[in-house]
Design a protein around this motif. Structure first.
Motif, PDB file in Angstrom:
ATOM      1  N   UNK A  28       0.800  -1.294   0.110  1.00  0.00           N
ATOM      2  CA  UNK A  28      -0.005   0.097  -0.219  1.00  0.00           C
ATOM      3  C   UNK A  28       0.909   1.135  -0.031  1.00  0.00           C
ATOM      4  N   UNK A  29       0.114   2.246  -0.399  1.00  0.00           N
ATOM      5  CA  UNK A  29       0.897   3.722  -0.212  1.00  0.00           C
ATOM      6  C   UNK A  29       0.222   4.822   0.415  1.00  0.00           C
ATOM      7  N   UNK A  30       1.019   5.657   1.004  1.00  0.00           N
ATOM      8  CA  UNK A  30       0.626   6.689   1.547  1.00  0.00           C
ATOM      9  C   UNK A  30       0.912   7.985   0.820  1.00  0.00           C
ATOM     10  N   UNK A  31      -0.232   8.854   0.453  1.00  0.00           N
ATOM     11  CA  UNK A  31      -0.088   9.806  -0.508  1.00  0.00           C
ATOM     12  C   UNK A  31      -0.295  10.916   0.170  1.00  0.00           C
ATOM     13  N   UNK A  32       0.380  12.059   0.169  1.00  0.00           N
ATOM     14  CA  UNK A  32       0.370  13.178   1.020  1.00  0.00           C
ATOM     15  C   UNK A  32       0.431  14.466   0.089  1.00  0.00           C
ATOM     16  N   UNK A  33      -0.487  15.283   0.005  1.00  0.00           N
ATOM     17  CA  UNK A  33      -0.065  16.481  -0.778  1.00  0.00           C
ATOM     18  C   UNK A  33       0.030  17.626   0.369  1.00  0.00           C
ATOM     19  N   UNK A  34       0.980  18.614   0.011  1.00  0.00           N
ATOM     20  CA  UNK A  34       1.427  19.814   1.249  1.00  0.00           C
ATOM     21  C   UNK A  34       1.706  20.672   0.342  1.00  0.00           C
ATOM     22  N   UNK A  35       1.255  22.022   0.920  1.00  0.00           N
ATOM     23  CA  UNK A  35       1.624  23.262   0.046  1.00  0.00           C
ATOM     24  C   UNK A  35       2.913  23.828   0.068  1.00  0.00           C
ATOM     25  N   UNK A  36       3.750  23.945  -0.888  1.00  0.00           N
ATOM     26  CA  UNK A  36       4.902  24.709  -0.820  1.00  0.00           C
ATOM     27  C   UNK A  36       5.100  26.106  -0.687  1.00  0.00           C
ATOM     28  N   UNK A  37       4.358  26.524  -1.734  1.00  0.00           N
ATOM     29  CA  UNK A  37       4.226  28.013  -1.662  1.00  0.00           C
ATOM     30  C   UNK A  37       2.716  28.653  -2.278  1.00  0.00           C
ATOM     31  N   UNK A  38       2.363  29.697  -1.798  1.00  0.00           N
ATOM     32  CA  UNK A  38       0.997  30.549  -2.245  1.00  0.00           C
ATOM     33  C   UNK A  38       1.379  31.791  -2.695  1.00  0.00           C
ATOM     34  N   UNK A  39       1.052  32.242  -4.031  1.00  0.00           N
ATOM     35  CA  UNK A  39       1.486  33.351  -4.422  1.00  0.00           C
ATOM     36  C   UNK A  39       0.003  34.079  -4.757  1.00  0.00           C
ATOM     37  N   UNK A  40      -0.363  35.442  -4.323  1.00  0.00           N
ATOM     38  CA  UNK A  40      -1.292  36.163  -4.523  1.00  0.00           C
ATOM     39  C   UNK A  40      -1.112  36.869  -5.902  1.00  0.00           C
ATOM     40  N   UNK A  41      -1.900  36.542  -6.967  1.00  0.00           N
ATOM     41  CA  UNK A  41      -1.473  37.305  -8.291  1.00  0.00           C
ATOM     42  C   UNK A  41      -2.587  38.336  -8.370  1.00  0.00           C
ATOM     43  N   UNK A  42      -3.753  38.540  -7.622  1.00  0.00           N
ATOM     44  CA  UNK A  42      -4.725  39.453  -7.818  1.00  0.00           C
ATOM     45  C   UNK A  42      -5.541  39.757  -6.538  1.00  0.00           C
ATOM     46  N   UNK A  43      -5.703  40.943  -6.215  1.00  0.00           N
ATOM     47  CA  UNK A  43      -6.439  41.154  -5.040  1.00  0.00           C
ATOM     48  C   UNK A  43      -7.505  42.162  -5.161  1.00  0.00           C
ATOM     49  N   UNK A  44      -8.917  41.883  -4.358  1.00  0.00           N
ATOM     50  CA  UNK A  44      -9.787  42.738  -4.724  1.00  0.00           C
ATOM     51  C   UNK A  44     -10.664  42.081  -5.843  1.00  0.00           C
TER      52      UNK A  44
END
Length: 297
Positions: A224-240
């Motif tokens: 069996x496999x354990x598959x995990x997704x985690x965030x590396x970075x988050x960039x805001x490209x537009x606000x409002x």
């Protein structure tokens, strides 16, 4: 008696490829002559696999396959037991970067559940009363670039209430239309991810548009496999609440060490994805997911 031990590599960026020599000097600084019982230097490359808390206990067989995988290990004696004169002493060294047998040198990668790390360790043994000295120094391994050229194939996307998958009450969703494209999903790791997104129309105001880079790490074996997704970075490209019909550029540089060329082996996998996230004014999230394939050319 104060003495300092340091490892200095010849290359300032500390990046090496398989077949090259890792060269540098061991620097010893002391005020008076110093007696020692030998100085040794070792080089090690290890893949450390870790299970996420949700997977522990699920698969008993995991505990065998999650042992560290040794890629490279060698040891040399730099100096035999003797005396070091007072002042600064530099001892040059050189290690060939070769694997033993049919093992492959994977690229340096710092993840959450998969870690691929290469390091040098210098040990100086001293008499019983004096404490032994040791120093670690990490260096970075890049895999050999692939010969084939990567032809970018643009990926177009359209997001509407009808294209969303994980929604409970589709009839309660506001009306919106978002179009865009990524210039490529088969990306060269040293070049940025580019594209554009256009908000054509929306019944409700937009709060923010973000670009999220995600690592998907899989550890396991045949059971069996354990598959995990985690965030590396988050960039805001537009606000409002952005202008409708305005083209908003997508531009993301892949961070060094936290990304590596997409990797698939028998015991683990490292893959990457990017999410285009639109945040509505009431904090509802609309996410479009794109699997990426990273390579080095």
């Amino acid at each position: 008696m104060s003495v300092t031990l340091d490892i200095r590599l010849k290359r300032a960026n500390k990046v090496y490829r398989e077949g090259e020599a890792v060269a540098g000097v061991i620097v010893l600084a002391c005020k008076e002559p110093l007696q020692h019982h030998g100085i040794s230097l070792s080089m090690e490359g290890v893949v450390n696999l870790q299970l996420s808390s949700k997977s522990v206990g699920v698969f008993e067989a995991f505990y065998n396959s999650v042992k560290p995988i040794q890629l490279i290990s060698s040891n040399i004696e730099v100096a035999k037991a003797g005396k070091i004169p007072g002042g600064k002493t530099e001892i040059p060294f050189e290690f060939p970067l070769h694997t033993k047998g049919n093992k492959v040198l994977y690229e340096t990668y710092h993840g959450v559940f998969v870690n691929i790390q290469y390091s040098l360790r210098c040990d100086m043994r001293r008499s019983l009363l004096a404490k032994d000295l040791s120093r670690n120094c990490e260096f970075i391994v890049h895999c050999q670039p692939q010969k084939a050229k990567v032809a970018p194939t643009p990926v177009n996307f359209t997001i509407t209430p009808d294209t969303l998958e994980n929604t409970r009450e589709r009839s309660l969703l506001p009306k919106f239309l978002i179009r865009g494209h990524l210039d490529a999903t088969h990306c060269v790791i040293s070049q940025p991810l580019t594209g554009e997104v256009v908000l054509e129309n929306s019944d409700v105001p937009i709060k923010s548009i973000e670009l999220q880079l995600v690592r998907v790490e899989t550890c396991g074996c045949a059971e069996g496999y354990a598959r995990d997704a985690t965030e590396i970075q988050n960039i805001q490209i537009a606000e409002g609440d952005v202008c409708h019909g305005l083209s908003i550029p997508i531009y993301m540089v892949f961070p060094r060490l936290f990304t590596c060329p997409t990797l698939e082996t028998t015991n683990f996998k490292v893959e990457f994805e990017v999410n285009v996230v639109i945040v509505l004014h009431d904090d509802h999230l609309i996410t479009e997911n794109f699997p990426l394939k990273l390579c080095r050319v």
